[in-house]
Motif scaffolding. Sequence first.
Motif, mmCIF file in Angstrom:
data_model
loop_
_atom_site.group_PDB
_atom_site.id
_atom_site.type_symbol
_atom_site.label_atom_id
_atom_site.label_comp_id
_atom_site.label_asym_id
_atom_site.label_seq_id
_atom_site.Cartn_x
_atom_site.Cartn_y
_atom_site.Cartn_z
ATOM 1 N N TRP A 245 -7.035 -14.164 3.921
ATOM 2 C CA TRP A 245 -7.999 -13.225 4.596
ATOM 3 C C TRP A 245 -7.309 -12.576 5.786
ATOM 4 C CZ3 TRP A 245 -9.892 -14.556 8.928
ATOM 5 C CH2 TRP A 245 -9.974 -15.967 9.366
ATOM 6 N N PHE A 246 -6.579 -13.311 6.601
ATOM 7 C CA PHE A 246 -6.343 -13.493 7.974
ATOM 8 C C PHE A 246 -4.923 -12.530 8.054
ATOM 9 C CE2 PHE A 246 -4.799 -17.622 6.902
ATOM 10 C CZ PHE A 246 -3.367 -17.123 7.146
ATOM 11 N N LEU A 247 -4.578 -12.065 6.979
ATOM 12 C CA LEU A 247 -3.351 -11.104 6.849
ATOM 13 C C LEU A 247 -3.700 -9.872 6.426
ATOM 14 C CD1 LEU A 247 -0.773 -13.657 5.472
ATOM 15 C CD2 LEU A 247 -1.008 -13.282 7.861
ATOM 16 N N THR A 248 -2.805 -8.859 7.162
ATOM 17 C CA THR A 248 -3.151 -7.538 6.655
ATOM 18 C C THR A 248 -2.098 -7.385 5.412
ATOM 19 O OG1 THR A 248 -1.082 -6.602 7.856
ATOM 20 C CG2 THR A 248 -3.373 -6.622 8.904
ATOM 21 N N PRO A 249 -2.476 -6.380 4.442
ATOM 22 C CA PRO A 249 -1.575 -5.995 3.148
ATOM 23 C C PRO A 249 -0.210 -6.200 3.515
ATOM 24 C CG PRO A 249 -3.292 -4.568 3.117
ATOM 25 C CD PRO A 249 -3.556 -5.375 4.320
ATOM 26 N N GLU A 250 0.369 -5.660 4.539
ATOM 27 C CA GLU A 250 1.823 -5.569 5.011
ATOM 28 C C GLU A 250 1.996 -6.827 5.500
ATOM 29 O OE1 GLU A 250 -0.585 -3.493 6.168
ATOM 30 O OE2 GLU A 250 -0.110 -1.599 4.988
ATOM 31 N N GLU A 251 1.170 -7.631 6.047
ATOM 32 C CA GLU A 251 1.542 -9.190 6.619
ATOM 33 C C GLU A 251 1.686 -10.018 5.316
ATOM 34 O OE1 GLU A 251 -0.303 -9.064 11.037
ATOM 35 O OE2 GLU A 251 -1.447 -9.652 9.172
ATOM 36 N N ARG A 252 0.963 -9.771 4.431
ATOM 37 C CA ARG A 252 1.021 -10.440 3.028
ATOM 38 C C ARG A 252 2.601 -10.306 2.506
ATOM 39 N NH1 ARG A 252 -4.713 -8.888 0.618
ATOM 40 N NH2 ARG A 252 -5.867 -9.968 2.120
ATOM 41 N N GLN A 253 3.082 -9.030 2.478
ATOM 42 C CA GLN A 253 4.242 -8.863 1.881
ATOM 43 C C GLN A 253 5.327 -9.593 2.886
ATOM 44 O OE1 GLN A 253 4.970 -4.785 1.747
ATOM 45 N NE2 GLN A 253 3.219 -4.319 0.297
ATOM 46 N N ILE A 254 5.143 -9.544 3.844
ATOM 47 C CA ILE A 254 6.102 -10.159 5.099
ATOM 48 C C ILE A 254 6.059 -11.717 4.604
ATOM 49 C CG2 ILE A 254 6.762 -10.606 7.323
ATOM 50 C CD1 ILE A 254 5.843 -8.018 8.113
ATOM 51 N N ALA A 255 4.982 -12.040 4.795
ATOM 52 C CA ALA A 255 4.566 -13.732 4.466
ATOM 53 C C ALA A 255 5.288 -14.194 3.087
ATOM 54 C CB ALA A 255 3.181 -13.950 4.301
ATOM 55 N N VAL A 256 5.146 -13.364 2.096
ATOM 56 C CA VAL A 256 5.767 -13.700 0.822
ATOM 57 C C VAL A 256 7.537 -13.438 1.013
ATOM 58 C CG1 VAL A 256 6.049 -13.082 -1.603
ATOM 59 C CG2 VAL A 256 3.816 -13.320 -0.722
ATOM 60 N N LEU A 257 7.950 -12.339 1.351
ATOM 61 C CA LEU A 257 9.345 -12.266 1.852
ATOM 62 C C LEU A 257 9.993 -13.185 2.684
ATOM 63 C CD1 LEU A 257 11.511 -9.962 0.938
ATOM 64 C CD2 LEU A 257 10.893 -8.771 3.046
ATOM 65 N N ARG A 258 9.154 -13.816 3.481
ATOM 66 C CA ARG A 258 9.914 -15.059 4.214
ATOM 67 C C ARG A 258 10.399 -15.839 3.442
ATOM 68 N NH1 ARG A 258 8.482 -18.010 8.385
ATOM 69 N NH2 ARG A 258 6.759 -18.968 6.921
ATOM 70 N N LEU A 259 9.737 -16.158 2.134
ATOM 71 C CA LEU A 259 9.976 -17.248 1.364
ATOM 72 C C LEU A 259 10.909 -17.135 0.246
ATOM 73 C CD1 LEU A 259 6.363 -18.179 0.245
ATOM 74 C CD2 LEU A 259 7.582 -19.061 2.230
ATOM 75 N N LYS A 260 11.901 -15.908 0.381
ATOM 76 C CA LYS A 260 12.828 -15.574 -0.665
ATOM 77 C C LYS A 260 14.142 -16.475 -0.598
ATOM 78 C CE LYS A 260 15.635 -11.438 -2.072
ATOM 79 N NZ LYS A 260 16.027 -10.198 -1.577
ATOM 80 N N GLY A 261 14.157 -16.892 0.652
ATOM 81 C CA GLY A 261 15.426 -17.729 0.782
ATOM 82 C C GLY A 261 15.015 -19.285 0.251
#
Length: 517
Positions: A245-261
Amino acid sequence: MSSSSIDDKHSSDEKKGNVELEVSVEVVDTGALLVSGDAELDPAEALRVRKKIDRHILPLMCVLYWVQFMDKTTLGNSAVLGIKTSAHLTTDEYNWLSTIFYIAYLVFQFPQNLALQRFPVAKWIAFNVFIWAILICCHAAAKDFTGLMVLRFLLGACEGVTTSGFLIVTMMFYTRREQGVRVGYWSFMNGFAQIISGFISFGVAHIHSGPLEGWQWLMIITGLMTFVIAVCFWLYFPDSPTTAWFLTPEERQIAVLRLKGNQTGVENKHFKREQMIETLTDPKTWMFALFVAFTNIPNSLSNQKPLIVNSFGFTTLQTTLLTCVDGVISILTIALGVNVAKWSGQRALTAFCWKIPDILGALLVMCLPWSNKIGLLFSLWVSGLGTTAYTIVLAWAQTTTAGHTKRICTNTIIFIAYCVGNALGPIMWKDQYKPRNRVPWGVALMSFVVGMSLILTIRWYLARENKRRDAAPSEDTKYEHVCVDRIAADGRVEKVRVVKEFLDLTDRQNRDFRYVL
């Protein structure tokens, strides 16, 4: 459709000359629809989002872990506050109150982990916290061994969700490099729990009037604190970075992309039988489980320490305050240990070194003269430094396991082993071994040595597997062209490519996966 169907579909499409594989969204990770194709990550934005995640989830995780450990160990402080006398408990009956907790923890471990996969993680944890808050308060009304046994069993059934759930949440939100330190942050709240519980016990020990005894006030106060935390957790804790809830749609994408590695994705809500089978046939699963089992046999000290310190000749009030020192030591050693593991990149060797004081402390407690009360007390404190190794290895097991169902099954096996160790531990503290307790301390010493041997064995096994993968031919491209259907903003159905990291592959399926050491 299971993850193995990706392989089956690839084989059939190869025969038809097709390049692109279309799979059901049930196969892939929940983060796949947020991160597709070759999206790039801005390091500055990634750091900003990580700090925002820290601010919103770490405080709640830390406070809840502090409260759950305090609830679990109220039995130890209650022992010096009079519960054994009030409930007419023998030593064996008191020990069984610890054992039955872990038997329930064991019995409900698989159902709890399955529920963590099927239901929203935060809501399921909060629901269990509500129940155990009520159970802790009900302890104050128990008058005999039978009533306490029922309450301890139900408490174990509920509390089995916490550590498993927190490990899943940590893997969802943080990179492999960040995970060990975050596990350390909420783990060393056990130390705060010991400190706060010690001060509460010291306070209620001064209550000598009214219908309730000190141990009953301890149960009521900790139960009410737990209830407040449960409400906060239900209202404010997110279930996943994809819905936070505290992340914007764009921040959710960044949060998930951070986990790619990480090569592990976020989560998948569908149980995959083939990943369960892989878990059962993976040697490292059982090596981690053995380590956890042997490490937690001496964990029975958490409820025995107040009685041991009291037996050294300290008064009840002195004992309640001295238990706070264990908390301070736990905080400092875990904070230092997890950061050493992070910056050195050597989880196994750091955990191994942190187990050495355990052996020293156990030997000193067994060998020092009984008249040397201060020396025995310091030896008891030294023997608890190895808790850091358990925290490091717990996070290590998660970072070496990929595939959401496989992580769930691995957690189940590990925490069953945790329950076995904790259930066996209290049985060895018998009246016939008092006051020196050399037999239980001897068993603890053996457990420390076996645990250290297992750490080195796991490291050797994973290093060998990494070398084998490095020497193997390059992986084929069967996972490089997988797509799923996604509903676009305008309502159209569009096909998006899913990168390998979000296909919910296991560490065995993904040959690009490398094990951290």
